[in-house]
Design an enzyme around this catalytic site. Structure first.
Site, PDB file in Angstrom:
ATOM      1  CD  GLU A  14      -2.568   1.810   0.915  1.00  0.00           C
ATOM      2  OE1 GLU A  14      -3.331   1.024   0.341  1.00  0.00           O
ATOM      3  OE2 GLU A  14      -2.689   3.040   0.863  1.00  0.00           O
ATOM      4  CB  CYS A  61      -4.361   3.386   5.883  1.00  0.00           C
ATOM      5  SG  CYS A  61      -3.820   1.827   5.221  1.00  0.00           S
ATOM      6  CB  CYS A  64      -4.884  -0.629   8.878  1.00  0.00           C
ATOM      7  SG  CYS A  64      -3.743   0.714   8.724  1.00  0.00           S
ATOM      8  CG  HIS A  68      -5.320   4.659  11.098  1.00  0.00           C
ATOM      9  ND1 HIS A  68      -4.240   5.194  11.768  1.00  0.00           N
ATOM     10  CD2 HIS A  68      -4.802   3.944  10.080  1.00  0.00           C
ATOM     11  CE1 HIS A  68      -3.118   4.830  11.170  1.00  0.00           C
ATOM     12  NE2 HIS A  68      -3.430   4.063  10.140  1.00  0.00           N
ATOM     13  NE  ARG A 476       0.421  -3.450   6.600  1.00  0.00           N
ATOM     14  CZ  ARG A 476      -0.873  -3.780   6.664  1.00  0.00           C
ATOM     15  NH1 ARG A 476      -1.601  -3.480   7.719  1.00  0.00           N
ATOM     16  NH2 ARG A 476      -1.436  -4.411   5.666  1.00  0.00           N
ATOM     17  CB  SER A 499       4.277   1.127   7.896  1.00  0.00           C
ATOM     18  OG  SER A 499       3.623  -0.112   7.684  1.00  0.00           O
ATOM     19  CB  CYS A 543       0.850   0.170   5.236  1.00  0.00           C
ATOM     20  SG  CYS A 543      -0.452   1.329   4.806  1.00  0.00           S
ATOM     21  CB  CYS A 546      -0.034   3.556   7.583  1.00  0.00           C
ATOM     22  SG  CYS A 546      -1.707   3.061   7.869  1.00  0.00           S
TER      23      CYS A 546
HETATM   24 NI1  NFE Z   1      -1.993   1.330   6.414  1.00  0.00          NI
HETATM   25 FE1  NFE Z   1      -1.509   0.148   9.353  1.00  0.00          FE
HETATM   26  C1  NFE Z   1      -1.427  -1.397  10.053  1.00  0.00           C
HETATM   27  C2  NFE Z   1      -1.776   0.987  10.893  1.00  0.00           C
HETATM   28  S1  NFE Z   1       0.416   0.851   9.109  1.00  0.00           S
HETATM   29  S2  NFE Z   1      -1.873  -0.508   7.276  1.00  0.00           S
HETATM   30  O1  NFE Z   1      -1.395  -2.443  10.388  1.00  0.00           O
HETATM   31  O2  NFE Z   1      -1.949   1.472  11.835  1.00  0.00           O
HETATM   32  O3  NFE Z   1       1.597   0.008   9.487  1.00  0.00           O
END
Ligand code: NFE
Ligand code: MG
Length: 564
Positions: A14, A61, A64, A68, A476, A499, A543, A546
């Site tokens: 992503e 994102c 995910c 968030h 993640r 990330s 990602c 993110c």
């Molecule tokens: Ni955009 Fe996420 C996850 C968050 S980023 S995927 O899992 O928070 O690492």
């Protein structure tokens, strides 16, 4: 002789990630991880009503979104010192667990499997032999010679049509591909079946969340799922039973397919249990709160530094909160000095890619000054240290499959590796699935006992300043949101994302981030096809949306694809 390669963009993730490697004598000696897209979500949040933040942050994102949203309501509730109804905890937990399971299945089969699986080799497989290989390991009904023959014919038809679609580009025939044809055929069959099965996980999220991505059912103070067992359009008996069908079906795939396949990959790629270590420090947060206050959790958290483990009791633990800082010394921001997130600034300063200077839109987070790996591997290492029984149970299951295939057990020192991340993700999915069943039961029993409460109205003070932090163990890794509320409005909002921790550039102490460190020592057989580099980077499941949280339409450097 040393050689430089630039992989830009890294695909099957992503967002936009660029990786640069210096290669000497066929091995990576230095690496740089660079997020190439600036967003600026944190700026957008300023001035908003804190009760709306969870809706806005879902746009950080495309993967995910849910996570968030959950982190955000926890953050504002923390600032307000609120408790929430247990039904709300259970419903949030079911959503969080199903979301993560979805994410893990898609990562393993759709995003990373083709780094290990050679689709073209599956054409040479004997379908009966493929079925025999799995007979002692799995009772999945689709592991039959008939099904494998059907899938093989599908690949043949694709090749004959000349329209390979998703399989058009890949490192087919690469010398680092080591699976026998039968395993490649099994993996392609499961790749296709996983497309179907991941929908069940998403259905659980969508039924409770109203839709997915971007769930609609949250509120600061609980959830907007009115419980009425007899009404047609709210959380009633029929919907609860409908959820259970998907939870059960998901479990069959996870235990009979996913759990077996990750052991099979580990068994055929032993060197990848020694390559790809990203850090000596690992952190995960306690997750799945089951009481109103958020004091008790189904999964433990902790910090592991050079083998020394320190448990983290709950998400308000001062030790956890005080250790986190972010630096922009090697990132395209004005502020080099490490700052605690409540004081965090997001002021862009683009310089172009500078090897020893600034080279990424991702900031570098640290925990007590150290670069720390987050994610399923960190979670596995920490929860094993905490002697968490479900983790021990499912790790033993992966291990018994691995042992059946290799005659040896996986050892703890093999975990900090590229395949350790894949094993960690599998164990995480299994444990989460077990909790999904438990949380469903807890919700049904609690509703049955007459408790239908799902929401407590929040009271936001219209004068003065308050602060809050919310954590969540995301797919993640550990995600935290930080808010400063002034006179009823958001004055500052910072997200420190998994990330960001893993893909971060060198930090204030010039210590490389986990992606950068994980690549050092990686052999690269053919620098024009750096499959080995991609394997390790994909094992983190990057990602970048993110990690960097507006696509820069003015100063963005034109993407240079030197090597794909
Ligand atoms: Ni955009 Fe996420 C996850 C968050 S980023 S995927 O899992 O928070 O690492
Ligand atoms: Mg941030």
């Amino acid at each position: 002789m040393s050689q430089r390669i630039t992989i830009d963009p890294v695909t099957r993730i992503e967002g936009h990630l660029r990786i640069d490697c210096e290669i000497e004598d066929g091995k990576v000696v230095k690496a740089w991880s660079s997020g190439t897209m600036w967003r600026g979500m944190e700026e957008i949040l300023q001035g908003n009503d804190p009760r709306d933040a969870w809706m806005i942050v879902q746009r950080i994102c495309g993967v995910c979104t849910t996570i968030h949203a959950l982190a955000s309501v926890r953050t504002v509730e923390n600032a307000l010192g609120m408790e929430i109804p247990v039904n709300a905890q259970y419903i949030r937990n079911i959503i969080a667990a199903a979301h993560s399971i979805h994410d893990h299945i898609v990562h393993f089969y759709q995003l990373s499997a083709l780094d290990w699986v050679d689709v073209t080799s599956a054409l040479k497989a004997d379908p009966q032999k493929a079925a025999d290989l799995l007979s002692g390991l799995s009772s999945w009904p689709l592991n039959s010679a008939a099904e494998f023959t059907r899938v093989q014919q599908k690949i043949k038809d694709l090749v004959a049509s000349g329209q390979l679609g998703i399989f058009a580009n890949g490192y087919w025939g690469h010398p680092a591909m080591a699976l026998p044809p039968e395993i490649n055929l099994i993996a392609v069959a499961h790749y296709l079946q996983a497309l179907e099965c991941q929908r069940d996980a998403n259905r659980v999220v969508a039924i409770l969340g109203g839709k997915t991505p971007h769930i609609q059912n949250l509120a600061v103070g609980g959830v907007a799922n009115p419980i009425n067992l007899d009404a047609p359009s709210v959380l009633n008996l029929e919907r609860l039973m409908y959820l259970k069908t998907f939870i059960d079906r998901l479990g069959d795939f996870i235990e009979q397919v996913y759990l077996v396949d990750s052991a099979v990959i580990a068994a055929h790629y032993p060197e990848w249990l020694t390559l790809g270590k990203g850090s000596d420090c690992y952190l995960c947060v306690p997750e799945l709160p089951i009481d109103r206050k958020g004091d008790q959790f189904l999964m433990p958290g902790g910090y592991l530094e050079n083998g020394k483990f320190r448990p983290i009791a709950n998400q308000r633990d001062e030790y956890l909160i005080k250790g986190i800082q972010e630096s922009g010394k090697h990132a395209w921001y004005q502020d080099d000095e490490p700052l605690a997130p409540w004081e965090g600034l997001t002021r862009p300063k683009y310089t172009g890619w500078q090897e020893d200077g600034k080279y990424s839109w991702v900031k570098a987070p640290t925990f007590y000054g150290k670069a720390v790996e987050m994610g399923p591997l960190a979670w596995l290492m920490c929860t094993l240290q905490a002697e968490h029984p479900p983790t021990q149970k499912y790790f033993a299951k992966v291990n018994s499959n691995y042992q059946a295939l290799t005659g040896k057990a996986l050892t703890a020192d093999q975990l900090p590796s590229t395949l350790g991340r894949i094993v960690g993700r599998t164990v995480h999915a299994c444990v989460l699935h077990e909790t999904l069943g438990q949380q469903w039961q807890a919700l049904v029993s609690n509703i049955g006992s007459g408790d239908h409460e799902t929401f407590i109205p929040p009271n936001i003070p219209l004068t003065g300043e308050i602060r809050g932090v919310g954590f969540i163990e995301a797919p993640r890794g550990a995600l935290s949101h930080w808010v400063v509320i002034k006179d009823g409005k958001i004055a500052n909002y910072q997200a420190v994302v998994p990330s960001t921790w893993n893909a971060g550039p060198r930090n204030f102490n010039d210590e490389p981030g986990p992606y950068e460190r994980s690549l050092v020592g990686t052999p690269v057989a053919d620098p024009s096809k750096p499959l080995e580099v991609v394997r390790t980077i994909h094992s983190f499941d990057p990602c970048m949306s993110c990690a960097v949280h507006i696509v820069d339409t003015t100063g963005n450097e034109v993407t240079r694809v030197k090597v794909l």
